[in-house]
Design a protein around this motif. Structure first.
Motif: not given
Length: 228
Positions: A35-48, A52-58, A69-74
Motif C-alpha cells: 500500500d502507498k501512504l498519502p504524501n507528507e503534507t496530507i499525512l501530517s495534516e491527518q495526524f495533526g 518534521g515530526i512525521l518525517r521522524e516517525a517515517l 520510501r522511493k524518491p519522487k514516488d512515495g
C-alpha cells in the motif's frame, strides 16, 4: 492511494504515537503490504503534527523495516511487514514465558527439527555438526558452543522458524545457561549428549536421534531444577 482511519495524536513523543498507530494499522490489515501512504503534507495534516515530526516517525518505521520510501514516488508498506510483526509477536510471547515453558516448547521443536535434518540435510551438512562438538574451558564459551550446535541443527533442517527460535531461546536463557555451564562435569556431559545426537543423525536413525534429544532435554531440565 489507500483510505486510512487516522486518529489525531497529542501529548509528548508524537512520533512514537505515529509509529505505533501505523504499526497497528499494518497488524489489523487496514494497511497492507505494498500500500502507498498519502504524501507528507496530507499525512501530517491527518495526524495533526508538523512535517518534521512525521518525517521522524517515517524514518523510524523505515529503519525498522515496515516501510520503504522511493524518491519522487512515495512511501510504501514493505512487502514483508506482516511477517515481521508475526515474528515480533512470537518474540514477545517468548519473553513472557517461564523457563519451564521454554524448555517444553524447545523439546517439542527439536524433536521435529532432527527429523527434518535427517530427511533434508546432505552428508556434508551433517558432518559439520561434528565440527562444533567439544568441551570448553569456561561457562561462556560452553554456552556459545551449545548455542551454535543447536543453531547448526536448525540450519540443517532448512526451516527459518527453527533458526529464529534457537537464537531467541539462547538470548533469553543466557544467564541461566551460563550458571549451568560452570560445572565441568556438566560441560563434559553436554559434549557427550551432543555427540550422541550428531551420531544418530549421521546414521539417519530417527528413533535414536529422538532418544538422544529427549535425554539431552531431560538432563538440561534436571540441572536447572538442581539450581533452584
Amino acid at each position: 492511494m489507500v483510505g486510512m482511519d487516522i486518529t489525531r495524536v497529542s501529548h509528548d513523543r508524537l512520533s512514537d504515537k505515529i509509529v505505533n498507530q501505523i504499526i497497528n494499522m499494518i497488524r489489523e490489515g487496514s494497511l497492507k503490504p505494498g500500500d502507498k501512504l498519502p504524501n507528507e503534507t496530507i499525512l501530517s495534516e491527518q495526524f495533526g503534527v508538523s512535517r518534521g515530526i512525521l518525517r521522524e516517525a517515517l524514518t523510524r518505521l523505515q529503519s525498522q523495516g515496515y516501510i520503504r520510501r522511493k524518491p519522487k514516488d512515495g512511501t510504501y508498506i514493505q512487502d514483508d511487514a506482516q511477517n515481521k510483526l508475526m515474528n515480533e509477536s512470537v518474540d514477545e510471547l517468548l519473553k513472557k514465558a517461564t523457563y519451564s515453558d521454554l524448555l517444553d516448547f524447545r523439546e517439542t521443536l527439536e524433536l521435529k527439527m532432527i527429523e527434518r535434518v535427517i530427511e533434508r540435510a546432505g552428508d556434508e551438512e551433517i558432518e559439520e555438526l561434528f565440527d562444533v562438538l567439544g568441551v570448553a574451558d569456561n561457562e561462556e564459551i560452553q554456552h556459545n558452543m551449545d548455542h551454535y550446535f543447536h543453531y547448526k541443527l536448525a540450519q540443517a533442517s532448512r526451516n527459518i522458524f527453527f533458526m529464529n527460535f534457537i537464537d531467541t531461546y539462547y538470548d533469553l536463557i543466557s544467564e541461566i545457561a551460563n550458571r549451568s555451564h560452570r560445572d565441568q562435569e556438566r560441560r563434559n556431559q553436554i559434549a557427550e549428549e551432543h555427540l550422541a545426537i550428531a551420531t544418530a543423525i549421521a546414521n539417519r536413525d530417527k528413533a535414536a536421534a529422538r532418544k538422544a534429544v529427549l535425554h539431552h532435554m531431560r538432563m538440561v531440565d534436571k540441572k536447572i531444577e538442581s539450581m533452584k
